[in-house]
Design a protein around this motif. Structure first.
Motif, PDB file in Angstrom:
ATOM      1  N   VAL A 230       0.885  -1.169   0.000  1.00 43.39           N
ATOM      2  CA  VAL A 230       0.000   0.000   0.000  1.00 43.39           C
ATOM      3  C   VAL A 230       0.919   1.214   0.000  1.00 43.39           C
ATOM      4  O   VAL A 230       1.692   1.418   0.937  1.00 43.39           O
ATOM      5  N   ASN A 231       0.839   1.988  -1.088  1.00 44.23           N
ATOM      6  CA  ASN A 231       1.820   3.047  -1.308  1.00 44.23           C
ATOM      7  C   ASN A 231       1.105   4.393  -1.478  1.00 44.23           C
ATOM      8  O   ASN A 231       0.077   4.470  -2.139  1.00 44.23           O
ATOM      9  N   PRO A 232       1.635   5.472  -0.866  1.00 45.59           N
ATOM     10  CA  PRO A 232       0.911   6.756  -0.863  1.00 45.59           C
ATOM     11  C   PRO A 232       1.185   7.650  -2.073  1.00 45.59           C
ATOM     12  O   PRO A 232       0.744   8.786  -2.099  1.00 45.59           O
ATOM     13  N   PHE A 233       1.925   7.145  -3.067  1.00 54.68           N
ATOM     14  CA  PHE A 233       2.292   8.030  -4.180  1.00 54.68           C
ATOM     15  C   PHE A 233       1.562   7.658  -5.465  1.00 54.68           C
ATOM     16  O   PHE A 233       2.165   7.500  -6.512  1.00 54.68           O
ATOM     17  N   ALA A 234       0.235   7.525  -5.380  1.00 56.68           N
ATOM     18  CA  ALA A 234      -0.547   7.296  -6.605  1.00 56.68           C
ATOM     19  C   ALA A 234      -0.516   8.573  -7.428  1.00 56.68           C
ATOM     20  O   ALA A 234      -0.300   9.660  -6.883  1.00 56.68           O
ATOM     21  N   PRO A 235      -0.721   8.463  -8.754  1.00 56.66           N
ATOM     22  CA  PRO A 235      -0.713   9.667  -9.594  1.00 56.66           C
ATOM     23  C   PRO A 235      -1.610  10.747  -8.982  1.00 56.66           C
ATOM     24  O   PRO A 235      -2.722  10.447  -8.543  1.00 56.66           O
ATOM     25  N   GLY A 236      -1.081  11.972  -8.949  1.00 55.94           N
ATOM     26  CA  GLY A 236      -1.869  13.073  -8.393  1.00 55.94           C
ATOM     27  C   GLY A 236      -1.503  13.404  -6.949  1.00 55.94           C
ATOM     28  O   GLY A 236      -1.999  14.371  -6.390  1.00 55.94           O
ATOM     29  N   TRP A 237      -0.600  12.606  -6.352  1.00 56.25           N
ATOM     30  CA  TRP A 237      -0.279  12.870  -4.933  1.00 56.25           C
ATOM     31  C   TRP A 237       0.421  14.208  -4.760  1.00 56.25           C
ATOM     32  O   TRP A 237       0.266  14.862  -3.720  1.00 56.25           O
ATOM     33  N   GLU A 238       1.201  14.652  -5.789  1.00 58.12           N
ATOM     34  CA  GLU A 238       1.934  15.917  -5.631  1.00 58.12           C
ATOM     35  C   GLU A 238       0.989  17.103  -5.484  1.00 58.12           C
ATOM     36  O   GLU A 238       1.225  17.989  -4.681  1.00 58.12           O
ATOM     37  N   GLU A 239      -0.100  17.080  -6.271  1.00 56.95           N
ATOM     38  CA  GLU A 239      -1.075  18.187  -6.186  1.00 56.95           C
ATOM     39  C   GLU A 239      -1.629  18.267  -4.768  1.00 56.95           C
ATOM     40  O   GLU A 239      -1.777  19.340  -4.206  1.00 56.95           O
ATOM     41  N   VAL A 240      -1.929  17.098  -4.198  1.00 52.48           N
ATOM     42  CA  VAL A 240      -2.468  17.066  -2.833  1.00 52.48           C
ATOM     43  C   VAL A 240      -1.435  17.662  -1.882  1.00 52.48           C
ATOM     44  O   VAL A 240      -1.759  18.396  -0.954  1.00 52.48           O
ATOM     45  N   CYS A 241      -0.167  17.364  -2.161  1.00 55.50           N
ATOM     46  CA  CYS A 241       0.907  17.864  -1.311  1.00 55.50           C
ATOM     47  C   CYS A 241       1.054  19.375  -1.385  1.00 55.50           C
ATOM     48  O   CYS A 241       1.411  19.998  -0.412  1.00 55.50           O
ATOM     49  N   HIS A 242       0.824  19.931  -2.563  1.00 58.47           N
ATOM     50  CA  HIS A 242       1.028  21.377  -2.712  1.00 58.47           C
ATOM     51  C   HIS A 242       0.115  22.166  -1.790  1.00 58.47           C
ATOM     52  O   HIS A 242       0.387  23.322  -1.477  1.00 58.47           O
ATOM     53  N   GLN A 243      -0.961  21.524  -1.336  1.00 57.70           N
ATOM     54  CA  GLN A 243      -1.840  22.240  -0.404  1.00 57.70           C
ATOM     55  C   GLN A 243      -1.183  22.359   0.972  1.00 57.70           C
ATOM     56  O   GLN A 243      -1.503  23.236   1.746  1.00 57.70           O
ATOM     57  N   VAL A 244      -0.268  21.438   1.279  1.00 54.97           N
ATOM     58  CA  VAL A 244       0.467  21.532   2.564  1.00 54.97           C
ATOM     59  C   VAL A 244       1.953  21.428   2.246  1.00 54.97           C
ATOM     60  O   VAL A 244       2.559  20.394   2.441  1.00 54.97           O
ATOM     61  N   PRO A 245       2.569  22.490   1.722  1.00 48.82           N
ATOM     62  CA  PRO A 245       3.910  22.350   1.159  1.00 48.82           C
ATOM     63  C   PRO A 245       4.958  21.899   2.167  1.00 48.82           C
ATOM     64  O   PRO A 245       5.910  21.229   1.811  1.00 48.82           O
ATOM     65  N   TYR A 246       4.798  22.274   3.441  1.00 47.67           N
ATOM     66  CA  TYR A 246       5.913  22.052   4.343  1.00 47.67           C
ATOM     67  C   TYR A 246       5.986  20.657   4.901  1.00 47.67           C
ATOM     68  O   TYR A 246       7.032  20.058   4.950  1.00 47.67           O
ATOM     69  N   ASP A 247       4.854  20.162   5.371  1.00 51.03           N
ATOM     70  CA  ASP A 247       4.928  18.871   6.024  1.00 51.03           C
ATOM     71  C   ASP A 247       4.270  17.825   5.176  1.00 51.03           C
ATOM     72  O   ASP A 247       3.393  17.103   5.618  1.00 51.03           O
ATOM     73  N   CYS A 248       4.691  17.771   3.916  1.00 50.80           N
ATOM     74  CA  CYS A 248       4.069  16.843   2.996  1.00 50.80           C
ATOM     75  C   CYS A 248       4.143  15.424   3.539  1.00 50.80           C
ATOM     76  O   CYS A 248       3.195  14.668   3.426  1.00 50.80           O
ATOM     77  N   GLU A 249       5.287  15.063   4.160  1.00 52.73           N
ATOM     78  CA  GLU A 249       5.411  13.683   4.663  1.00 52.73           C
ATOM     79  C   GLU A 249       4.312  13.390   5.681  1.00 52.73           C
ATOM     80  O   GLU A 249       3.750  12.307   5.688  1.00 52.73           O
ATOM     81  N   ASP A 250       4.043  14.362   6.563  1.00 54.91           N
ATOM     82  CA  ASP A 250       3.034  14.117   7.596  1.00 54.91           C
ATOM     83  C   ASP A 250       1.680  13.850   6.952  1.00 54.91           C
ATOM     84  O   ASP A 250       0.967  12.922   7.327  1.00 54.91           O
ATOM     85  N   ALA A 251       1.337  14.645   5.925  1.00 55.41           N
ATOM     86  CA  ALA A 251       0.048  14.471   5.250  1.00 55.41           C
ATOM     87  C   ALA A 251       0.011  13.125   4.533  1.00 55.41           C
ATOM     88  O   ALA A 251      -0.964  12.374   4.623  1.00 55.41           O
ATOM     89  N   THR A 252       1.105  12.816   3.838  1.00 57.53           N
ATOM     90  CA  THR A 252       1.194  11.555   3.090  1.00 57.53           C
ATOM     91  C   THR A 252       1.087  10.364   4.043  1.00 57.53           C
ATOM     92  O   THR A 252       0.392   9.393   3.769  1.00 57.53           O
ATOM     93  N   ASN A 253       1.777  10.463   5.163  1.00 57.67           N
ATOM     94  CA  ASN A 253       1.771   9.347   6.118  1.00 57.67           C
ATOM     95  C   ASN A 253       0.397   9.137   6.737  1.00 57.67           C
ATOM     96  O   ASN A 253      -0.009   8.002   6.998  1.00 57.67           O
ATOM     97  N   MET A 254      -0.333  10.223   6.962  1.00 52.06           N
ATOM     98  CA  MET A 254      -1.690  10.075   7.499  1.00 52.06           C
ATOM     99  C   MET A 254      -2.584   9.390   6.470  1.00 52.06           C
ATOM    100  O   MET A 254      -3.371   8.511   6.802  1.00 52.06           O
ATOM    101  N   ARG A 255      -2.408   9.763   5.194  1.00 56.84           N
ATOM    102  CA  ARG A 255      -3.237   9.166   4.143  1.00 56.84           C
ATOM    103  C   ARG A 255      -2.965   7.677   4.005  1.00 56.84           C
ATOM    104  O   ARG A 255      -3.883   6.870   3.898  1.00 56.84           O
ATOM    105  N   VAL A 256      -1.697   7.304   4.015  1.00 54.85           N
ATOM    106  CA  VAL A 256      -1.380   5.891   3.772  1.00 54.85           C
ATOM    107  C   VAL A 256      -1.792   5.035   4.972  1.00 54.85           C
ATOM    108  O   VAL A 256      -2.167   3.875   4.834  1.00 54.85           O
TER     109      VAL A 256
END
Length: 315
Positions: free
Chosen positions: A196-222
């Protein structure tokens, strides 16, 4: 995260966001990317509790330049240094020289004393999480064409469950094995594994909404994705017990769902629990002479170290 190499003097200092120097050894300090460092204090704890006469402070950054007046630092008149908006390139040695006077009360003589403090300051990021899942299904026989179709269908269903989280299933595979259990005949099972991987196409756009702590947002999603998939397999057990008159040919093996946690670091960062034991789970910036080109968790050593910078992605 800031811990002298031996141990933290006392935890309340960290709470106040101060890290004290140590004349005997350098102090390691870890600063999360894009945040401000704690205040580095140009004194050790003992000295800070005494009276100091005519103190002067000289702070030198990793590039060997005086830090006074630099845009990215906050230098107080009491010699405390904060580095703001920390990036990989700001990593390195921050040294401070404290000079102060000692007055001899009897002779009224003045002596100037110098003390040097060295802080090794490293940028770090949280690791990116992914999950490796193993699960088993009973089937009638290993040569069944339906096995492959079932596997493809399973992937589609799982991807659908988590697609709104910009997570996806990768590195999926299955093998069929025949199993002889005590006091039973021969059974056939599909051993399925996937990530189960958090980098499906389009993940960068989601990240741009929280530029600084992208890892935290990504980790919560996964993590949410992992929980949904666990829930899905739990429901299989329930369905088999309560909803089917005849059990389907291919069905979930009760309690066969297991998950292991995989960490990865962004390029230019890696883990090292020996060098950075106080930040062992962090992805710490690769030191000069090492690099990390990909999402592995280790900084590799350059064969011909031309790299003089922190956070190198190639040699």
């Amino acid at each position: 995260r800031a811990v002298p190499k031996e141990e933290q003097h006392s935890i309340d200092l960290v709470e106040k966001n101060y890290v004290y120097g140590d004349t005997k050894q350098e102090v390691n300090v870890y600063v999360k990317m894009f945040t401000n460092s704690p205040f580095l204090v140009c004194m050790d704890l003992a000295r800070s509790r005494e009276e100091v006469i005519d103190p002067k402070y000289l702070w030198i950054g990793p590039d060997g330049k005086n830090l006074e007046g630099q845009m990215y630092v906050n230098l107080t008149e009491t010699g405390k240094l904060m580095v703001m908006g920390f990036k990989e390139s700001m990593s390195g040695a921050y040294t401070c020289t404290l000079s102060h006077k000692i007055l001899e009360t009897t002779t009224q003589e003045e002596r100037v004393v110098f003390e040097a403090y060295k802080f090794m300051v490293y940028a770090y990021r949280e690791a990116d999480h992914a999950y490796q899942v193993f699960v088993r299904f009973t089937t009638r026989e290993c040569e069944l064409a339906a096995n492959g179709q079932f596997f493809e269908e399973l992937k589609k269903i799982l991807n659908n469950i988590i697609s709104d989280l910009t997570c996806h299933i990768i590195e999926s595979s299955y093998k069929c094995h025949s199993i002889k259990r005590p006091k039973q005949g021969l059974l056939h099972e599909l051993f399925v594994s996937f990530q189960v991987n958090p980098f499906a196409p389009g993940w960068e756009e989601v990240c741009h909404q929280v530029p600084y702590d992208c890892e935290d947002a990504t980790n919560m999603r996964v993590q949410e994705a992992r929980e949904r998939i666990g829930e899905f397999f739990n429901k299989q057990t329930y369905a088999l017990k309560h909803e089917f008159q005849t059990v389907p040919t291919i069905h979930y093996v009760d309690n066969s769902f297991s998950v292991t946690h995989i960490d990865s670091c962004r390029p230019g960062f890696g883990k090292n629990d020996i060098t950075h034991k106080n930040c062992a789970s962090c992805c710490v910036v690769c030191e000069p002479g090492t690099y990390s080109p990909n999402n592995e968790v280790t900084c590799q050593i350059c064969t011909r170290p031309r790299v003089k910078k922190y956070g190198a992605r190639s040699c």
